[in-house]
Design an enzyme around this catalytic site. Sequence first.
Site, PDB file in Angstrom:
ATOM      1  N   TYR A  50       0.829  -1.216   0.000  1.00 31.91           N
ATOM      2  CA  TYR A  50       0.000   0.000   0.000  1.00 31.91           C
ATOM      3  C   TYR A  50       0.864   1.267   0.000  1.00 31.91           C
ATOM      4  O   TYR A  50       0.370   2.360  -0.201  1.00 31.91           O
ATOM      5  CB  TYR A  50      -0.973   0.034   1.181  1.00 31.91           C
ATOM      6  N   HIS A 107       1.335 -11.457   1.673  1.00 32.05           N
ATOM      7  CA  HIS A 107       0.223 -10.778   0.995  1.00 32.05           C
ATOM      8  C   HIS A 107      -0.332 -11.582  -0.177  1.00 32.05           C
ATOM      9  O   HIS A 107      -1.532 -11.622  -0.400  1.00 32.05           O
ATOM     10  CB  HIS A 107       0.717  -9.406   0.499  1.00 32.05           C
TER      11      HIS A 107
HETATM   12  N1  NAP Z   1      -5.207  -8.811   1.299  1.00 33.71           N
HETATM   13  C1  NAP Z   1      -5.577  -8.271   0.179  1.00 33.71           C
HETATM   14  O1  NAP Z   1      -5.137  -8.647  -0.915  1.00 33.71           O
HETATM   15  C2  NAP Z   1      -6.578  -7.151   0.208  1.00 33.71           C
HETATM   16  C3  NAP Z   1      -7.271  -6.772  -0.952  1.00 33.71           C
HETATM   17  C4  NAP Z   1      -8.213  -5.743  -0.850  1.00 33.71           C
HETATM   18  C5  NAP Z   1      -8.434  -5.124   0.366  1.00 33.71           C
HETATM   19  N2  NAP Z   1      -7.718  -5.493   1.476  1.00 33.71           N
HETATM   20  C6  NAP Z   1      -7.871  -4.804   2.773  1.00 33.71           C
HETATM   21  O2  NAP Z   1      -9.224  -4.626   3.063  1.00 33.71           O
HETATM   22  C7  NAP Z   1      -9.502  -3.230   3.255  1.00 33.71           C
HETATM   23  C8  NAP Z   1     -10.923  -2.930   2.871  1.00 33.71           C
HETATM   24  O3  NAP Z   1     -11.097  -3.328   1.531  1.00 33.71           O
HETATM   25  P1  NAP Z   1     -12.353  -2.941   0.676  1.00 33.71           P
HETATM   26  O4  NAP Z   1     -12.245  -1.522   0.232  1.00 33.71           O
HETATM   27  O5  NAP Z   1     -12.459  -3.976  -0.359  1.00 33.71           O
HETATM   28  O6  NAP Z   1     -13.547  -3.042   1.729  1.00 33.71           O
HETATM   29  P2  NAP Z   1     -15.107  -2.980   1.554  1.00 33.71           P
HETATM   30  O7  NAP Z   1     -15.646  -3.038   2.936  1.00 33.71           O
HETATM   31  O8  NAP Z   1     -15.601  -3.984   0.556  1.00 33.71           O
HETATM   32  O9  NAP Z   1     -15.392  -1.556   0.898  1.00 33.71           O
HETATM   33  C9  NAP Z   1     -15.130  -0.367   1.568  1.00 33.71           C
HETATM   34  C10 NAP Z   1     -15.385   0.745   0.588  1.00 33.71           C
HETATM   35  O10 NAP Z   1     -16.772   0.763   0.273  1.00 33.71           O
HETATM   36  C11 NAP Z   1     -17.260   2.082   0.306  1.00 33.71           C
HETATM   37  N3  NAP Z   1     -18.658   2.010   0.743  1.00 33.71           N
HETATM   38  C12 NAP Z   1     -19.136   1.502   1.887  1.00 33.71           C
HETATM   39  N4  NAP Z   1     -20.485   1.548   1.916  1.00 33.71           N
HETATM   40  C13 NAP Z   1     -20.850   2.101   0.739  1.00 33.71           C
HETATM   41  C14 NAP Z   1     -22.104   2.416   0.160  1.00 33.71           C
HETATM   42  N5  NAP Z   1     -23.252   2.182   0.797  1.00 33.71           N
HETATM   43  N6  NAP Z   1     -22.095   2.974  -1.072  1.00 33.71           N
HETATM   44  C15 NAP Z   1     -20.936   3.223  -1.718  1.00 33.71           C
HETATM   45  N7  NAP Z   1     -19.714   2.947  -1.210  1.00 33.71           N
HETATM   46  C16 NAP Z   1     -19.678   2.398  -0.009  1.00 33.71           C
HETATM   47  C17 NAP Z   1     -16.373   2.802   1.286  1.00 33.71           C
HETATM   48  O11 NAP Z   1     -16.303   4.164   0.887  1.00 33.71           O
HETATM   49  P3  NAP Z   1     -16.676   5.407   1.841  1.00 33.71           P
HETATM   50  O12 NAP Z   1     -15.388   6.100   2.066  1.00 33.71           O
HETATM   51  O13 NAP Z   1     -17.616   6.181   0.997  1.00 33.71           O
HETATM   52  O14 NAP Z   1     -17.314   4.873   3.089  1.00 33.71           O
HETATM   53  C18 NAP Z   1     -15.023   2.109   1.122  1.00 33.71           C
HETATM   54  O15 NAP Z   1     -14.240   2.757   0.146  1.00 33.71           O
HETATM   55  C19 NAP Z   1      -8.436  -2.549   2.422  1.00 33.71           C
HETATM   56  O16 NAP Z   1      -8.253  -1.191   2.760  1.00 33.71           O
HETATM   57  C20 NAP Z   1      -7.249  -3.410   2.733  1.00 33.71           C
HETATM   58  O17 NAP Z   1      -6.712  -3.081   3.992  1.00 33.71           O
HETATM   59  C21 NAP Z   1      -6.812  -6.507   1.414  1.00 33.71           C
END
Ligand code: NAP
Length: 287
Positions: A50, A107
């Site tokens: 990241y 990762h």
């Molecule tokens: N290990 C890996 O390979 C891997 C891969 C991907 C992610 N991750 C980890 O997981 C974390 C979270 O990942 P993710 O982003 O995939 O999580 P997620 O929980 O699926 O999505 C969170 C995102 O959704 C948005 N959101 C939430 N509710 C919403 C709604 N009702 N309408 C529109 N947008 C909405 C949020 O934006 P707002 O700012 O608007 O709330 C936020 O950007 C990452 O930051 C990372 O640390 C790990």
Amino acid sequence: MAKSLTLNTGAKIPVIGFGTGTALYGKDATQLVRLALDTGITHFDGAQMYNNEDTLGAGIKASGKPRGELFVTTKLNVLAPGESVKDSLKASLVKLGLEYVDLFLIHDPTKAKGDLAKWWVGMEEVYREGLAKAIGVSNFKVEDLNVVLESGTVVPAANQIEFHPYVWKAAEPLINLCKEQGIAIESYGGLSPIVRAPGGPLDPVIAAIRERLEETSGAPVSTGQVLTKWIFQKGAVAVTTSSKAERIQEFLAVENLPDLTSKEIDAIEEAGSKLHKRVFMRHVFGE
Ligand SMILES: NC(=O)c1ccc[n+]([C@@H]2O[C@H](COP(=O)([O-])OP(=O)(O)OC[C@H]3O[C@@H](n4cnc5c(N)ncnc54)[C@H](OP(=O)(O)O)[C@@H]3O)[C@@H](O)[C@H]2O)c1
């Protein structure tokens, strides 16, 4: 403070984690980490990839919260020629301004290019030396886990994977292996059905459950909370992220919502099985 699950090390991991990838990938996370800390989040999910571990560390430092109250994860990306896992984690710790991480994950198994067993030896070394209080993996499929389980002496504490109802069916064999081995599942991308794949067969099911929960609890409930509740009731940790204090409060409030009934859980999984929608894990799902 969020509830916790117990890892196979005996350490507790708060069930809600705030991620500094996706929306914050390559960006300064300081302010949002502070916001999350001030809102009650204690679990942070970072990664070398990241490219913002220094700002995760700055947000933690600026909050003044005692280290012992926090749970911090980072993830190994790649090893430069001649670099050891320990060298790599030590460099992360300098950026984070921490003496140890609570969880250190590989990762992406494909980055090890056949050296997975060797990488795991290095992971075990940092675990034994206390630089990482627990070690685990991410984006591992059954075959990758078997390499580590067969060659290693420490069972991974967690496998952080894309986990939501649209991948639930495809992920079941992997989840079952993790359960058998006492490997915790951390879900990322958990809100994908509403954020990245809206309009699918889950929408009406989630909407109906949201209404039912609102009636039962007498307070507003969001569709994101319904999905997060499902993740919790599957026994997983939810790693999410948000730029909004209200949404972070929503996540923290999920554990106080009434439980989904077994009928509701079945309805989510049945609707989820009608659409396979992977956003991240091509390596695991193979399409
Ligand atoms: N290990 C890996 O390979 C891997 C891969 C991907 C992610 N991750 C980890 O997981 C974390 C979270 O990942 P993710 O982003 O995939 O999580 P997620 O929980 O699926 O999505 C969170 C995102 O959704 C948005 N959101 C939430 N509710 C919403 C709604 N009702 N309408 C529109 N947008 C909405 C949020 O934006 P707002 O700012 O608007 O709330 C936020 O950007 C990452 O930051 C990372 O640390 C790990």
